[in-house]
Design a protein around this motif. Structure first.
Motif, PDB file in Angstrom:
ATOM      1  N   PRO A   1     -37.980 -32.338  35.587  1.00 46.87           N
ATOM      2  CA  PRO A   1     -38.248 -32.290  34.148  1.00 46.87           C
ATOM      3  C   PRO A   1     -39.484 -33.136  33.830  1.00 46.87           C
ATOM      4  N   VAL A   2     -40.043 -32.903  32.659  1.00 45.64           N
ATOM      5  CA  VAL A   2     -41.211 -33.665  32.228  1.00 45.64           C
ATOM      6  C   VAL A   2     -40.788 -35.094  31.903  1.00 45.64           C
ATOM      7  N   VAL A   3     -41.591 -36.056  32.353  1.00 43.34           N
ATOM      8  CA  VAL A   3     -41.297 -37.454  32.034  1.00 43.34           C
ATOM      9  C   VAL A   3     -42.405 -37.980  31.137  1.00 43.34           C
ATOM     10  N   ASN A   4     -42.005 -38.572  30.026  1.00 43.00           N
ATOM     11  CA  ASN A   4     -42.965 -39.147  29.091  1.00 43.00           C
ATOM     12  C   ASN A   4     -43.629 -40.354  29.759  1.00 43.00           C
ATOM     13  N   THR A   5     -44.946 -40.260  30.016  1.00 47.35           N
ATOM     14  CA  THR A   5     -45.618 -41.311  30.783  1.00 47.35           C
ATOM     15  C   THR A   5     -45.673 -42.641  30.040  1.00 47.35           C
ATOM     16  N   GLU A   6     -45.568 -42.595  28.706  1.00 50.94           N
ATOM     17  CA  GLU A   6     -45.630 -43.857  27.955  1.00 50.94           C
ATOM     18  C   GLU A   6     -44.341 -44.648  28.061  1.00 50.94           C
ATOM     19  N   ASN A   7     -43.208 -43.991  27.685  1.00 45.23           N
ATOM     20  CA  ASN A   7     -41.971 -44.775  27.669  1.00 45.23           C
ATOM     21  C   ASN A   7     -41.022 -44.430  28.816  1.00 45.23           C
ATOM     22  N   GLY A   8     -41.431 -43.525  29.709  1.00 42.49           N
ATOM     23  CA  GLY A   8     -40.588 -43.218  30.854  1.00 42.49           C
ATOM     24  C   GLY A   8     -39.367 -42.384  30.532  1.00 42.49           C
ATOM     25  N   ALA A   9     -39.266 -41.881  29.292  1.00 38.83           N
ATOM     26  CA  ALA A   9     -38.086 -41.088  28.949  1.00 38.83           C
ATOM     27  C   ALA A   9     -38.210 -39.689  29.531  1.00 38.83           C
ATOM     28  N   ILE A  10     -37.084 -39.137  29.945  1.00 42.94           N
ATOM     29  CA  ILE A  10     -37.072 -37.795  30.516  1.00 42.94           C
ATOM     30  C   ILE A  10     -36.904 -36.786  29.385  1.00 42.94           C
ATOM     31  N   ASN A  11     -37.783 -35.779  29.374  1.00 44.52           N
ATOM     32  CA  ASN A  11     -37.620 -34.686  28.417  1.00 44.52           C
ATOM     33  C   ASN A  11     -36.956 -33.522  29.136  1.00 44.52           C
ATOM     34  N   TYR A  12     -35.619 -33.468  29.028  1.00 42.19           N
ATOM     35  CA  TYR A  12     -34.869 -32.456  29.769  1.00 42.19           C
ATOM     36  C   TYR A  12     -35.149 -31.040  29.292  1.00 42.19           C
ATOM     37  N   LYS A  13     -35.762 -30.912  28.142  1.00 41.87           N
ATOM     38  CA  LYS A  13     -35.964 -29.550  27.627  1.00 41.87           C
ATOM     39  C   LYS A  13     -37.227 -28.890  28.165  1.00 41.87           C
ATOM     40  N   GLU A  14     -38.032 -29.702  28.880  1.00 36.75           N
ATOM     41  CA  GLU A  14     -39.248 -29.128  29.445  1.00 36.75           C
ATOM     42  C   GLU A  14     -39.303 -29.368  30.930  1.00 36.75           C
ATOM     43  N   LYS A  15     -39.568 -28.311  31.694  1.00 37.98           N
ATOM     44  CA  LYS A  15     -39.618 -28.489  33.140  1.00 37.98           C
ATOM     45  C   LYS A  15     -41.043 -28.429  33.636  1.00 37.98           C
ATOM     46  N   THR A  16     -41.324 -29.144  34.716  1.00 36.35           N
ATOM     47  CA  THR A  16     -42.626 -29.046  35.379  1.00 36.35           C
ATOM     48  C   THR A  16     -42.529 -27.922  36.414  1.00 36.35           C
ATOM     49  N   GLU A  17     -43.636 -27.700  37.146  1.00 32.66           N
ATOM     50  CA  GLU A  17     -43.606 -26.686  38.198  1.00 32.66           C
ATOM     51  C   GLU A  17     -43.195 -27.321  39.535  1.00 32.66           C
ATOM     52  N   GLN A  18     -42.992 -28.628  39.497  1.00 38.83           N
ATOM     53  CA  GLN A  18     -42.789 -29.346  40.747  1.00 38.83           C
ATOM     54  C   GLN A  18     -41.389 -29.172  41.318  1.00 38.83           C
ATOM     55  N   LYS A  19     -41.320 -28.753  42.593  1.00 40.62           N
ATOM     56  CA  LYS A  19     -40.019 -28.537  43.224  1.00 40.62           C
ATOM     57  C   LYS A  19     -39.506 -29.827  43.871  1.00 40.62           C
ATOM     58  N   LEU A  20     -38.232 -29.798  44.244  1.00 42.12           N
ATOM     59  CA  LEU A  20     -37.665 -30.942  44.955  1.00 42.12           C
ATOM     60  C   LEU A  20     -38.217 -30.968  46.381  1.00 42.12           C
ATOM     61  N   PRO A  21     -38.372 -32.181  46.954  1.00 39.16           N
ATOM     62  CA  PRO A  21     -38.907 -32.280  48.327  1.00 39.16           C
ATOM     63  C   PRO A  21     -37.855 -31.892  49.368  1.00 39.16           C
ATOM     64  N   LEU A  22     -37.611 -30.590  49.496  1.00 40.49           N
ATOM     65  CA  LEU A  22     -36.641 -30.095  50.479  1.00 40.49           C
ATOM     66  C   LEU A  22     -37.370 -29.828  51.771  1.00 40.49           C
ATOM     67  N   THR A  23     -37.034 -30.590  52.816  1.00 41.08           N
ATOM     68  CA  THR A  23     -37.739 -30.371  54.086  1.00 41.08           C
ATOM     69  C   THR A  23     -36.925 -29.495  55.026  1.00 41.08           C
ATOM     70  N   LYS A  24     -35.616 -29.447  54.813  1.00 42.60           N
ATOM     71  CA  LYS A  24     -34.788 -28.634  55.684  1.00 42.60           C
ATOM     72  C   LYS A  24     -33.822 -27.834  54.814  1.00 42.60           C
ATOM     73  N   GLU A  25     -33.342 -26.743  55.373  1.00 42.46           N
ATOM     74  CA  GLU A  25     -32.400 -25.914  54.625  1.00 42.46           C
ATOM     75  C   GLU A  25     -31.175 -25.603  55.458  1.00 42.46           C
ATOM     76  N   PRO A  26     -30.261 -26.567  55.537  1.00 41.37           N
ATOM     77  CA  PRO A  26     -29.058 -26.327  56.343  1.00 41.37           C
ATOM     78  C   PRO A  26     -28.116 -25.356  55.620  1.00 41.37           C
ATOM     79  N   VAL A  27     -27.565 -24.433  56.381  1.00 44.70           N
ATOM     80  CA  VAL A  27     -26.591 -23.494  55.821  1.00 44.70           C
ATOM     81  C   VAL A  27     -25.256 -23.744  56.508  1.00 44.70           C
ATOM     82  N   SER A  28     -24.211 -23.817  55.692  1.00 40.88           N
ATOM     83  CA  SER A  28     -22.886 -24.158  56.204  1.00 40.88           C
ATOM     84  C   SER A  28     -22.039 -22.903  56.372  1.00 40.88           C
ATOM     85  N   VAL A  29     -21.369 -22.775  57.533  1.00 40.76           N
ATOM     86  CA  VAL A  29     -20.445 -21.658  57.773  1.00 40.76           C
ATOM     87  C   VAL A  29     -19.136 -22.225  58.290  1.00 40.76           C
TER      88      VAL A  29
END
Lengths: 224, 236, 265
Positions: free
Chosen positions: C161-189
């Motif tokens: 989500p977008v983070v207000n750079t001034e006060n550090g508050a998270i704006n949950y209603k707006e998302k960035t394009e940035q994905k989570l740093p997923l380096t592996k994709e384990p699948v469980s069976v």
């Protein structure tokens, strides 16, 4: 001026007005308020003379004396067993209603019917609080061995059996299975695995499409 | 009257786009999904079934028990910690009170009909969406019902009486009133009524009459979903 | 109560199942939808046969733990909702829910699938903490595999989500394009042993009559990141080896399914 406001076999929702005027009578699953007849349940409209009723498309099984049902043993009692009827109410099967032979007082009842066993029984008594007694001592009633049990919506049981048992006979014949249908929606199918699965699918098809026209033809096609 | 153009462009008596579907939880006795704008409720019925603890059993009729739950990721801000909150308990109770007048459980003494409503995402009007979904699910389950019930929130924002408020409207910087209402279809009687905010008595009555009118639109969506579920094949 | 216990067991001995599937076949359809909840930072709905689960990702900014000042964190939590089966009641998590949570959690955490260091914004002060909630909608068996897929799909579709750079508050209603740093994709069976044979994707009834089960999370190279044995009977090493092979094979099958649904993301 009286009039019917719905078509035969149309899908009716609860609270829908079926007819106006005092000429008509409220049948199953309907009620009258002032001069209107309303539906009380989701189902298909049905007019029979002056009586308007709704055939429910879903809903819990209401235990009735003489009904043949399939139950599962959940508890062993002092002189019998408690069985699950697939409703909110359990039933009691007394040892004297289970077998002809004399049962000694110390005998281990679980050797006759163990917890988890399924039985085909008939309802002999239902109280106002839905306490139910069943018997296994009549022809056709027995402990279930082999085959598989499936569950369907109990309102579809008449469709699965069919007029004069025509539908269920068709399925038995085409799949080579013995099939016992409980009024409470549990069905016992016994044959070879492929036949049993085919019968199961045919029954599930009837359950899903019970309100369709030409269902028998569809089932016949499926089973061929 | 300052607030005449709504934030999302709707007219004052216009509802958010609705979507309804029946049978979304196949293993339940009845189920339905109802979406209004960005609020989404999934309802499922289990019962009538045995009721524990025993002291809750009523020998005259079955008990209707409601369980309202917002999924942890369904709030507009931070994660909602799982588990029952006081708000959820109260909403469960008002939902139960709203549904009770239409449901007939006299054939099920000592038993319980459990109504579960879970919400994957929310944007105001959640208890209304829950009741609307629950009513469809109860009908789908074949539970005897005298009437259908439809629910929508009305209210007023800055002097304008309107229907189906969003979160932004509830939070609008002016005098706001949020009024969740549930209406029985035939009698038009009201079985859910709560009010937050400030409103004059006259505006309240106006709002309730508006609720009776717009709940018809919700009803139309409900019956379509139920009838579509049982649509028959086209004759060739 | 248990239904068809003997039928299932007897059929399994002959390598058959009640629904005429092969022992190694998943039910159909398998459907994976992402971004199903606009309030979640990432979300997914997975359907295998009639089993349906949802998963949602929520992010928050917290102070890192004392022993890992340069890292963010992840927690997976599962709720077995009462609507999904008559077996589940309202109330605190049952042991079944706890096991599901912890097994899926370890599959991700121990594979170091998420680069915790990349989640840290300010050492010792501020880092992203990821919570994934699994919600069961309809339980017709195999919640393990469906949940694992839903969590992975939700993590892949998540955006910060977008983070207000001034006060550090998270704006949950707006998302960035940035994905989570997923380096592996384990699948469980999870592989079940029934009637002496191994099967995957058990139905609800099959889950009640098994002897033992083995959950294996693996990556595309067959490297295992989590194992959990369950069930009343023990397993030999040979059995564990065979079950692991089957789990790794099926993990690749599920991974292909997942990628086919996500290719438009």
């Amino acid at each position: 001026m009286s009039q019917i406001l719905v078509e035969e076999r149309s899908v009716i929702i609860p609270g829908e007005v079926l007819a106006e005027g005092m000429d008509y009578l409220p049948g199953d699953n309907t009620y009258r308020e002032n001069d209107k007849i309303y539906s009380k349940v989701l189902g298909l409209a049905s007019v029979s003379g002056r009586v308007l009723k709704i055939t429910a498309l879903a809903g819990p099984y209401v235990p009735k004396v003489e009904d043949k049902i399939i139950c599962q043993v959940t508890d062993i009692l002092m002189s019998g067993w408690r069985v699950n009827t697939n409703t909110a109410y359990s039933a009691v099967l007394n040892v004297k209603d289970a077998t002809q032979r004399y049962i000694k007082k110390e005998e281990d009842l679980s050797k006759i019917l163990a917890i988890g066993d399924y039985v085909v029984v008939k309802i002999t008594q239902v109280t106002s609080q839905n306490l139910i007694d069943v018997t296994m001592k009549l022809p056709g009633l027995r402990k279930i061995e082999g085959g598989r049990i499936i569950k369907i919506n109990c309102q579809k049981v008449p469709r699965v059996i069919g007029k004069k048992a025509s539908m269920i006979s068709l399925i038995k014949e085409k799949t080579g299975c013995d099939i016992t249908v409980g009024q409470n929606g549990l069905i016992w199918i016994k044959g070879n695995p492929e036949g049993e699965f085919k019968a199961e699918q045919a029954i599930k098809m009837i359950e899903e499409k019970s309100h369709y026209e030409g269902l028998t033809v569809k089932v016949e096609e499926f089973l061929s | 009257m300052v607030y005449s153009e709504r934030l999302d462009g709707r007219k004052i008596d216009e509802l958010r786009p609705m979507e309804a579907k029946v049978g979304v939880v196949p293993s339940a006795d009845g189920s339905a999904s109802f979406k209004t704008g960005k609020t989404w409720a999934i309802a499922a019925i289990r019962g009538p079934r045995e009721l524990f603890p025993r002291f809750l059993q009523n020998p005259k009729k079955g008990l209707l028990r409601c369980h309202y739950n917002m999924m942890p990721f369904s709030g507009s801000g931070e994660r909602i910690r799982p588990g029952s909150s006081r708000r959820a308990q109260e909403i469960s109770m008002v939902i139960m009170n709203a549904l009770e007048p239409v449901v007939d459980l006299s054939a099920f003494p000592n038993a319980v009909v459990d109504v579960f409503v879970d919400l994957p995402q929310t944007d105001a009007g959640t208890r209304c969406a829950a009741i609307t979904a629950a009513a469809m699910a109860l009908a789908h389950a074949g539970i005897p019902m005298k009437d259908m019930i439809s629910s929508v929130a009305v209210g007023q924002v800055d002097g304008t009486v309107l229907a189906d408020l969003t979160y932004n409207e509830e939070a609008y910087d002016a005098i706001v009133s949020d009024i969740p209402v549930a209406v029985l279809h035939n009698s038009k009687e009201i079985s859910l009524l709560q009010m937050d905010g400030e409103i004059s008595k006259d505006d309240l009555i106006k709002a309730l009459e508006l609720a009776q009118t717009v709940s018809e639109k919700v009803y139309d969506v409900q019956i379509k979903a139920l009838k579509d579920y049982y649509a028959k094949e086209e004759k060739q | 109560m248990i239904t068809n216990k003997t039928a299932i067991s007897d059929l399994a001995k002959q390598e058959k199942r009640l629904d005429v599937r092969g022992l190694r076949d998943y039910r159909e359809p398998i459907v994976i939808d992402t971004n199903i909840s606009w309030t979640a930072e990432g979300s997914a709905r997975v359907q295998i046969g009639e089993t349906v689960v949802m998963a949602g990702v929520k992010l928050s900014l917290e102070k890192p733990y004392n022993d890992t000042p340069n890292e963010g964190g992840i927690m997976v939590n599962a709720e077995l909702r009462p609507m999904s089966s008559e077996e589940y009641e309202s109330g605190p998590p049952s042991i079944k829910a706890v096991e599901l949570s912890r097994v899926i959690d370890r599959g991700i955490r121990e594979a170091k699938a998420l680069d915790m260091k990349k989640l840290c914004l300010e050492a010792g002060e501020k880092a992203w903490f990821v919570t994934v909630d699994i919600i069961t909608i309809n339980d017709e068996g195999n919640l393990f595999d469906a949940s694992g897929l839903a969590v992975l799909a939700a993590l892949k579709s998540a955006r910060f989500p977008v983070v207000n750079t001034e006060n550090g508050a998270i704006n949950y209603k707006e998302k960035t394009e940035q994905k989570l740093p997923l380096t592996k994709e384990p699948v469980s069976v999870t592989v079940y042993k029934v009637g002496g044979k191994f099967l995957v994707d058990p139905s609800k009834q099959e889950e009640e009559v098994y002897d033992a089960r083995l959950t294996v999370a693996s990556d595309p190279n067959g490297i295992i990141s989590a194992i959990q044995k369950g069930g009343p009977k023990p397993l030999s090493i040979e059995e564990i080896s065979q079950m692991s092979d089957l789990a790794i094979e099926k993990a690749n099958f599920l991974r292909e399914k997942l990628n086919s649904f996500l290719k438009d993301d």
